[in-house]
Scaffold this motif. Structure first.
Motif, PDB file in Angstrom:
ATOM      1  N   ARG A  29       0.818  -1.214   0.000  1.00 35.42           N
ATOM      2  CA  ARG A  29       0.000   0.000   0.000  1.00 35.42           C
ATOM      3  C   ARG A  29       0.858   1.273   0.000  1.00 35.42           C
ATOM      4  N   VAL A  30       0.533   2.172  -0.931  1.00 35.15           N
ATOM      5  CA  VAL A  30       1.253   3.442  -0.983  1.00 35.15           C
ATOM      6  C   VAL A  30       0.628   4.395   0.042  1.00 35.15           C
ATOM      7  N   LEU A  31       1.433   4.849   0.976  1.00 28.47           N
ATOM      8  CA  LEU A  31       0.920   5.778   1.999  1.00 28.47           C
ATOM      9  C   LEU A  31       0.965   7.204   1.491  1.00 28.47           C
ATOM     10  N   LEU A  32       2.069   7.576   0.872  1.00 24.53           N
ATOM     11  CA  LEU A  32       2.193   8.927   0.322  1.00 24.53           C
ATOM     12  C   LEU A  32       2.886   8.842  -1.028  1.00 24.53           C
ATOM     13  N   LEU A  33       2.359   9.588  -1.975  1.00 27.95           N
ATOM     14  CA  LEU A  33       2.945   9.581  -3.306  1.00 27.95           C
ATOM     15  C   LEU A  33       4.144  10.507  -3.377  1.00 27.95           C
ATOM     16  N   LYS A  34       5.030  10.173  -4.291  1.00 26.12           N
ATOM     17  CA  LYS A  34       6.150  11.046  -4.645  1.00 26.12           C
ATOM     18  C   LYS A  34       5.594  12.450  -4.929  1.00 26.12           C
ATOM     19  N   ASP A  35       6.310  13.480  -4.568  1.00 29.09           N
ATOM     20  CA  ASP A  35       5.942  14.893  -4.788  1.00 29.09           C
ATOM     21  C   ASP A  35       4.934  15.432  -3.778  1.00 29.09           C
ATOM     22  N   THR A  36       4.507  14.607  -2.828  1.00 32.67           N
ATOM     23  CA  THR A  36       3.608  15.119  -1.790  1.00 32.67           C
ATOM     24  C   THR A  36       4.374  16.099  -0.896  1.00 32.67           C
ATOM     25  N   ILE A  37       3.726  17.225  -0.598  1.00 27.59           N
ATOM     26  CA  ILE A  37       4.339  18.174   0.342  1.00 27.59           C
ATOM     27  C   ILE A  37       3.913  17.754   1.744  1.00 27.59           C
ATOM     28  N   LEU A  38       4.874  17.479   2.582  1.00 27.98           N
ATOM     29  CA  LEU A  38       4.548  16.944   3.919  1.00 27.98           C
ATOM     30  C   LEU A  38       3.940  18.002   4.826  1.00 27.98           C
ATOM     31  N   ASP A  39       3.002  17.580   5.647  1.00 27.95           N
ATOM     32  CA  ASP A  39       2.495  18.464   6.695  1.00 27.95           C
ATOM     33  C   ASP A  39       2.569  17.734   8.032  1.00 27.95           C
ATOM     34  N   HIS A  77      -2.691  23.341   1.749  1.00 23.84           N
ATOM     35  CA  HIS A  77      -2.661  21.873   1.719  1.00 23.84           C
ATOM     36  C   HIS A  77      -2.692  21.308   3.135  1.00 23.84           C
ATOM     37  N   GLN A  78      -1.818  21.911   3.943  1.00 27.26           N
ATOM     38  CA  GLN A  78      -1.678  21.430   5.312  1.00 27.26           C
ATOM     39  C   GLN A  78      -2.987  21.624   6.080  1.00 27.26           C
ATOM     40  N   SER A  79      -3.603  22.786   5.883  1.00 25.79           N
ATOM     41  CA  SER A  79      -4.863  23.078   6.573  1.00 25.79           C
ATOM     42  C   SER A  79      -5.917  22.060   6.184  1.00 25.79           C
ATOM     43  N   LEU A  80      -5.975  21.760   4.887  1.00 29.99           N
ATOM     44  CA  LEU A  80      -7.010  20.848   4.417  1.00 29.99           C
ATOM     45  C   LEU A  80      -6.824  19.457   5.003  1.00 29.99           C
ATOM     46  N   GLU A  97     -17.465  13.875  20.205  1.00 30.11           N
ATOM     47  CA  GLU A  97     -16.633  14.614  21.141  1.00 30.11           C
ATOM     48  C   GLU A  97     -15.616  15.435  20.369  1.00 30.11           C
ATOM     49  N   PHE A  98     -15.375  16.662  20.831  1.00 34.28           N
ATOM     50  CA  PHE A  98     -14.357  17.499  20.207  1.00 34.28           C
ATOM     51  C   PHE A  98     -13.191  17.582  21.184  1.00 34.28           C
ATOM     52  N   THR A  99     -12.114  16.876  20.844  1.00 35.45           N
ATOM     53  CA  THR A  99     -11.025  16.695  21.809  1.00 35.45           C
ATOM     54  C   THR A  99     -10.111  17.916  21.885  1.00 35.45           C
ATOM     55  N   ASN A 100      -9.265  17.943  22.894  1.00 36.32           N
ATOM     56  CA  ASN A 100      -8.266  19.009  23.031  1.00 36.32           C
ATOM     57  C   ASN A 100      -7.266  18.972  21.885  1.00 36.32           C
ATOM     58  N   GLU A 101      -6.957  17.765  21.435  1.00 40.34           N
ATOM     59  CA  GLU A 101      -6.036  17.642  20.298  1.00 40.34           C
ATOM     60  C   GLU A 101      -6.665  18.298  19.063  1.00 40.34           C
ATOM     61  N   ALA A 102      -7.980  18.059  18.882  1.00 35.22           N
ATOM     62  CA  ALA A 102      -8.680  18.667  17.735  1.00 35.22           C
ATOM     63  C   ALA A 102      -8.659  20.190  17.835  1.00 35.22           C
ATOM     64  N   SER A 103      -8.876  20.721  19.029  1.00 39.26           N
ATOM     65  CA  SER A 103      -8.900  22.189  19.143  1.00 39.26           C
ATOM     66  C   SER A 103      -7.505  22.767  18.914  1.00 39.26           C
ATOM     67  N   GLN A 104      -6.462  22.023  19.290  1.00 37.08           N
ATOM     68  CA  GLN A 104      -5.100  22.488  19.001  1.00 37.08           C
ATOM     69  C   GLN A 104      -4.848  22.496  17.493  1.00 37.08           C
ATOM     70  N   HIS A 105      -5.357  21.472  16.796  1.00 40.44           N
ATOM     71  CA  HIS A 105      -5.242  21.443  15.325  1.00 40.44           C
ATOM     72  C   HIS A 105      -5.914  22.676  14.717  1.00 40.44           C
ATOM     73  N   ILE A 106      -7.094  23.018  15.221  1.00 41.88           N
ATOM     74  CA  ILE A 106      -7.829  24.173  14.661  1.00 41.88           C
ATOM     75  C   ILE A 106      -7.052  25.467  14.909  1.00 41.88           C
ATOM     76  N   LYS A 107      -6.423  25.562  16.065  1.00 41.18           N
ATOM     77  CA  LYS A 107      -5.572  26.733  16.363  1.00 41.18           C
ATOM     78  C   LYS A 107      -4.412  26.822  15.368  1.00 41.18           C
ATOM     79  N   ASN A 108      -3.781  25.680  15.083  1.00 41.11           N
ATOM     80  CA  ASN A 108      -2.655  25.671  14.135  1.00 41.11           C
ATOM     81  C   ASN A 108      -3.109  26.093  12.748  1.00 41.11           C
ATOM     82  N   THR A 110      -5.634  27.951  12.029  1.00 43.15           N
ATOM     83  CA  THR A 110      -5.928  29.385  12.090  1.00 43.15           C
ATOM     84  C   THR A 110      -4.651  30.205  11.921  1.00 43.15           C
ATOM     85  N   ASN A 111      -3.612  29.843  12.648  1.00 43.38           N
ATOM     86  CA  ASN A 111      -2.344  30.573  12.523  1.00 43.38           C
ATOM     87  C   ASN A 111      -1.828  30.517  11.091  1.00 43.38           C
ATOM     88  N   ASP A 112      -1.906  29.328  10.475  1.00 41.54           N
ATOM     89  CA  ASP A 112      -1.416  29.183   9.101  1.00 41.54           C
ATOM     90  C   ASP A 112      -2.233  30.033   8.130  1.00 41.54           C
TER      91      ASP A 112
END
Ligand SMILES: [Fe+2]
Length: 364
Positions: A29-39, A77-80, A97-108, A110-112
């Motif tokens: 299984r291919v997890l990430l294709l060549k040329d993918t920009i990492l986030d 890309h990263q936001s999406l 449930e909306f976890t603390n990890e999820a809210s930290q992701h939303i903060k990140n 937002t900053n981006d």
């Protein structure tokens, strides 16, 4: 071929570009294709979920050497992909449930996004790249956030309010992920009970955020009130005018415009001209008049650099915008420069649509 180097996953950074397909150990299984920009989410998954040790990365790019414009593109890309992680697919298990990890992701995110907004004027061109037929809630939320911050900038909101606005816009339809996907995706008319279920999504989103405990009233109220109308005919509370918080009034404008111009299972998207006419017609009834003014000032439906289809069948590139944003200055494929607004020779020529075949769609 760009030179590559093998590096340990611990050294990966957002913005690095994958040089060879990454395969799941022990499978094909291919997890990430060549040329993918990492986030950050991809890097996390490579480390924690798939136990990858090393990855081939292109040498020519690194997070520290990218231009502002490229950084903005990477941020989108990263936001999406982060939002996809937070919201999940619409046909996945409902969110309870909306976890603390999820809210930290939303903060990140937002900053981006706010960084992108100030680094790259063409954020709206990228917004169009997010429109696609399989229109998931997280994509809609990202577009609404991008448009909301564009309007917020035009209204001169201070930076802390811009962050609140962006977080609330990203989360405004979170409650949709608590509702049966068959109702959300139903092509055609909803029954009364189905419509009643859909109308619960603002409260459901509000309740998920309240349970999370990290959100201010201002952000939670913007989520709760994004379907209120200025004349008091909206839902869930039937609030009027300034009873509806300022941030909610901005998100409403972005939300309705995006809904009209996006694909829906039961109809084609409206043209930007039709949608703008609808928005203007709703000033002071559905929408706050001043926010509609800011929206019209800030929003170029045919951004500079986009390709458009003309009524005479030709294609053209938008060179600059006029006060009438539906009639910009364009350069046709046969190199003719035309000012659609000021040159009356071209009164009968108009833009039919954005040429979306030219748009490289952003997907994750
Ligand atoms: Fe909504």
């Amino acid at each position: 071929m760009a030179e590559m180097m093998k590096i340990n996953v611990e050294e990966l950074e957002s913005g690095m570009i994958v040089a060879e397909n990454i395969i799941e150990p022990g499978s094909e299984r291919v997890l990430l294709l060549k040329d993918t920009i990492l986030d950050s989410v991809m890097i996390f998954n490579l480390k924690e979920r798939y136990n990858i040790d090393t990855v081939y990365i292109k040498k020519t790019f690194s997070a520290s050497t990218v231009s502002d414009e490229m950084r903005a593109e990477i941020n989108i890309h990263q936001s999406l992909s982060t939002l996809k992680e937070v919201f999940g697919d619409d046909d996945g298990a409902p969110i309870t449930e909306f976890t603390n990890e999820a809210s930290q992701h939303i903060k990140n995110v937002t900053n981006d996004l706010i960084t992108s907004l100030y680094a790259d004027d063409n954020i709206l061109l990228k917004m169009h790249q997010l429109q696609s037929y399989d229109d998931y809630t997280y994509k809609h939320c990202l577009r609404v956030a991008m448009m909301s911050v564009t309007i917020g900038k035009s209204l001169g909101l201070p930076e802390n309010k811009m962050h609140d606005l962006c977080e609330a816009a990203l989360l405004h339809d979170l409650g949709k992920r608590t509702i049966d996907v068959d109702i959300i995706r139903k092509p055609g008319r909803l029954t009364d009970s189905e419509f009643a279920a859909v109308k619960k999504h603002p409260q459901n989103g509000y309740l998920l955020l309240r349970k999370n405990g990290r959100y201010t009233e201002e952000i939670m109220n913007a989520v709760l009130m994004h379907h209120e109308k200025y004349d008091g005919t909206g839902y869930p509370l039937g609030l009027k005018g300034e009873q509806i918080t300022y941030l909610a009034r901005i998100i409403t404008v972005a939300d309705v415009y995006d809904a009209l111009t996006s694909n829906r299972p039961y109809r084609q998207p409206w043209s930007v001209a039709e949608a703008e006419e609808f928005m203007m017609g709703g000033a002071n009834t559905h929408f706050d008049y001043d926010i509609i003014l800011a929206f019209l000032n800030a929003f170029a439906p045919f951004p500079v650099g986009s390709t458009v289809l003309l009524s005479d069948g030709r294609k053209a590139t938008v060179v600059s915008n006029n006060t009438n944003v539906l009639r910009p200055v364009i350069k046709t494929e046969d190199e003719e420069t035309i000012d659609l607004y000021n040159d009356f020779k071209y009164l009968t020529l108009s833009i039919k649509a954005l040429d979306k075949s030219e748009i490289k769609e952003i997907n994750v």
